[in-house]
Design an enzyme around this catalytic site. Structure first.
Site, PDB file in Angstrom:
ATOM      1  N   GLU A 175      30.801   5.647  15.581  1.00  0.00           N
ATOM      2  CA  GLU A 175      31.075   4.256  14.636  1.00  0.00           C
ATOM      3  C   GLU A 175      32.097   4.108  13.507  1.00  0.00           C
ATOM      4  O   GLU A 175      32.276   5.429  12.864  1.00  0.00           O
ATOM      5  CB  GLU A 175      29.451   4.965  14.030  1.00  0.00           C
ATOM      6  CG  GLU A 175      28.468   4.770  14.650  1.00  0.00           C
ATOM      7  CD  GLU A 175      26.521   4.260  14.132  1.00  0.00           C
ATOM      8  OE1 GLU A 175      26.499   4.554  12.776  1.00  0.00           O
ATOM      9  OE2 GLU A 175      25.875   5.060  15.158  1.00  0.00           O
ATOM     10  N   GLU A 179      22.820  10.473  15.173  1.00  0.00           N
ATOM     11  CA  GLU A 179      23.040  10.986  13.377  1.00  0.00           C
ATOM     12  C   GLU A 179      21.978  11.608  12.895  1.00  0.00           C
ATOM     13  O   GLU A 179      21.053  11.333  12.905  1.00  0.00           O
ATOM     14  CB  GLU A 179      22.496   9.780  13.065  1.00  0.00           C
ATOM     15  CG  GLU A 179      24.586   8.924  12.770  1.00  0.00           C
ATOM     16  CD  GLU A 179      24.012   7.804  11.958  1.00  0.00           C
ATOM     17  OE1 GLU A 179      23.669   7.340  11.013  1.00  0.00           O
ATOM     18  OE2 GLU A 179      26.100   7.244  11.521  1.00  0.00           O
TER      19      GLU A 179
END
Length: 505
Positions: free
Chosen positions: A306, A173
C-alpha cells in the site's frame, strides 16, 4: 547542464514485474462500478468485468493484483462471496462508508478478473476476525485439485480446476484496523496461521506475506521478525515461514487529519508532497537494515503493498469512499516512488499502489459509462519497460536541491535505468521543478545509441483529466532530443516525466 551517467556494463539487481503491482479493495467505487458492473449491465463487460477498464489495465501491463483489502480483508469472510449471487450474504462495510456489501464480487469473480488481466494473484486473508480453519479452507477451495469438501464445493459452484494462487497475505495492518495487536502477538498468530496455508501444488508454491510495519514503526518490524525467527522453524514440507514482509506508507502533505486538496495547492505544498514521497527511501533502508539481521541473504522480499497519495476526498462525495482527483503532482509522486523501488530491487520485490480505480491515487476513474486515464496511469504505462529488466548503475552529475522550504527540499532531477532482455536500455527521468526546465545529457560507458524512442508526460502542477476533458494530461511521443557523439541531448521541461528506450543497432 546536468549529465545522466549510465554504466550499462554494471547490473545491480533484477526488477521484479510485481514492483508495478496494484491494489483493489472493497472500498467506495473501486470494485463495484470501477472494475465490476455485473453481467447484465449496459456498460460493455465480459463476465461482469468492465471491458474498457480491463483493456486499459492490460495495455499498462499490470503484473499482480491484491484483493480484497486493506482493512476490509480482516472483516471479510470468503464463504459469503461464493455460490449463487442471489443467496450470498449481505453485510455492512463497517470500515468504508457503512454501505451494504452484497458480496456479488467474490473469489470466483476475482480470479476471473485476473484471468482477463493476465496478471498474478495476491489474496489477503482474514486474521483479525477470522479463524485458522476459515483461512485454511479458503486456500483449499482455491488451489486443491483432489477430492475434498472445499474442492468439491468449488466444482459445484462452477469451477472444476483449481486456480493459481501466487501470493497470500496473512492478515492486513494487524497493528491497527486488523486487530490492534502487538508485534509479538501477531508474530505468533502469523506462525500459526501460515502453517495452514498449505502448498497443494508443489510445482507452484504460494508465497506467504507477513504483515509488516506502518511507516516508521521499526519496533513492529523487529518484534515480528524476532518472533517469526525463533525456533522451532517449519519443516521443509511446508516451505519457508515467510516469503515477504509488508510495508505501508501514504503521502499526506498536510498531515493525517487534514490531508489537503488533491487539486488546489501551491508551490510549497508541491515540494512538501514530493519530499514526503522521497521519504519512502529512508523507510526502505531502515526496515531493510532490520530485515538484514534475520535475512542477510535477502530471501524475504519487502512488499510495499500500500503506497501513494492520500488527499481529502473530492467535495460532495462520500468521505468513506476516498475518491480523489489525480494531477501532475500524483504523476511525479508515482515516478519518484517507482524509481526508488527500482533502485532497491534487491530487497523490494513487490509494490501495490493504492488503489486501482476510483480510490486514492487511482490509475483510472469512472463515472457511469465514462472512463478516463489519470496522470498516474500514464506514468505506469511509461515505466512498464522496467518490468523484469536488470537495474543498471546510474547517477546524475550536476544535480541540485530545490524547494521553497528548507525542511522539504528535493533533488531537481530523479531517475532510474534498466536493461531489458533484448538489450534495450530503459531510462525514466523526472524533473521535479515547478518552473525550471533542465538541459540534459545522457552519457554511456560504451554504448553508441542509434535507435532511440521516447515519451513525455507534462503539464502545469495542478493539471488533471476530467470526464469532460479526459486528455488534458496524457503521454505523447517525445522527439525534442539530439543524438551526437555517443550521447543524447535534450531539455526536460519543468514538471515532467520522460521515458527513453535506447538501443545500439
Amino acid at each position: 547542464m546536468a549529465k545522466l551517467m549510465i554504466n550499462e556494463k554494471r547490473k545491480k539487481g533484477h526488477i521484479n514485474p510485481e514492483i508495478y503491482g496494484h491494489f483493489a479493495e472493497h472500498l467506495g467505487r473501486c470494485i463495484y462500478e470501477g472494475l465490476y458492473v455485473g453481467e447484465h449491465s449496459d456498460i460493455p463487460n465480459v463476465n461482469g468485468m468492465r471491458k474498457d477498464v480491463v483493456d486499459a489495465l492490460k495495455e499498462m501491463k499490470i503484473p499482480v493484483l491484491r484483493w480484497p483489502g486493506g482493512c476490509f480483508a480482516d472483516e471479510y469472510h470468503w464463504k459469503d462471496g461464493i455460490g449463487p449471487k442471489e443467496t450470498r450474504k449481505r453485510m455492512i462495510n463497517t470500515h468504508w462508508g457503512g454501505v451494504i456489501e452484497d458480496n456479488s464480487f467474490g473469489t470466483h469473480e476475482f480470479f476471473e478478473l485476473c484471468r482477463q488481466l493476465g496478471c498474478k494473484t495476491y489474496v489477503n486473508g482474514n486474521v483479525g476476525s477470522g479463524t485458522v480453519q476459515e483461512m485454511s479452507e479458503w486456500v483449499e477451495y482455491i488451489t486443491f485439485n483432489g477430492v475434498s469438501p472445499m474442492a468439491d464445493e468449488r466444482r459445484q459452484n462452477g469451477h472444476d480446476a483449481p486456480w493459481q494462487l501466487d501470493y497470500f497475505g496473512v492478515g492486513n495492518e494487524n497493528w491497527g484496523c486488523g486487530g490492534n495487536m502487538t508485534p509479538e502477538y501477531y508474530g505468533n498468530l502469523y506462525r500459526r496461521y501460515q502453517t495452514y496455508v498449505r502448498q497443494y501444488d508443489p510445482s507452484h508454491p504460494i508465497r506467504k506475506i507477513c504483515c509488516g510495519a506502518n511507516v516508521a514503526d521499526y519496533f513492529w518490524t523487529k518484534g515480528v521478525l524476532k518472533t517469526c525467527f525463533q525456533a522451532p522453524q517449519p519443516g521443509p514440507e511446508n516451505g519457508p515461514l515467510l516469503d515477504g514482509l509488508s510495508l505501508h506508507y501514504y503521502v499526506h502533505p498536510e498531515g493525517w487529519q487534514q490531508k489537503g486538496s488533491a487539486t488546489d495547492f501551491d508551490d510549497s505544498v508541491w515540494y512538501k508532497t514530493l519530499a514526503k514521497a522521497k521519504y519512502i527511501e529512508e523507510l526502505i533502508l531502515r526496515h531493510s537494515a532490520i530485515m538484514d539481521e534475520y535475512d542477510p541473504e535477502k530471501k524475504i522480499g519487502m512488499i510495499v503493498d500500500e503506497w501513494g497519495c492520500w488527499f481529502n476526498v473530492e467535495p460532495g462525495t462520500n468521505p468513506g469512499f476516498l475518491y480523489q482527483q489525480n494531477t501532475m503532482r500524483d504523476a511525479l509522486v508515482a515516478g519518484i516512488s517507482l524509481n526508488i523501488f527500482n533502485k532497491h530491487c534487491d530487497r523490494v520485490k513487490m509494490a501495490c499502489i493504492a488503489q486501482m480505480v476510483n480510490v486514492l491515487q487511482s490509475v483510472i476513474l469512472t463515472e457511469g459509462p465514462k472512463m478516463l486515464l489519470t496522470p498516474t496511469y500514464h506514468v505506469f504505462h511509461m515505466y512498464r519497460h522496467h518490468q523484469d529488466a536488470e537495474l543498471l548503475d546510474s547517477y546524475i552529475d550536476g544535480n541540485k536541491i530545490i524547494g521553497t522550504q528548507e525542511e522539504y527540499q528535493v533533488p531537481f532531477l530523479d531517475e532510474s535505468v534498466s536493461v531489458s532482455r533484448d538489450g534495450t536500455i530503459n531510462v525514466t527521468l523526472n524533473n521535479l521543478s515547478v518552473t525550471e526546465d533542465a538541459p540534459m545529457e545522457i552519457s554511456f560507458a560504451r554504448l553508441n545509441p542509434t535507435d532511440v524512442t521516447a515519451a513525455i508526460l507534462t503539464g502545469d502542477m495542478q493539471a488533471h483529466n476530467t470526464f469532460d476533458s479526459p486528455e488534458n494530461v496524457k503521454e505523447v511521443p517525445f522527439t525534442a532530443y539530439e543524438v551526437r557523439d555517443g550521447s543524447i541531448f535534450f531539455t526536460a521541461p519543468a514538471c515532467s516525466v520522460i521515458s527513453f528506450c535506447i538501443k545500439e543497432a
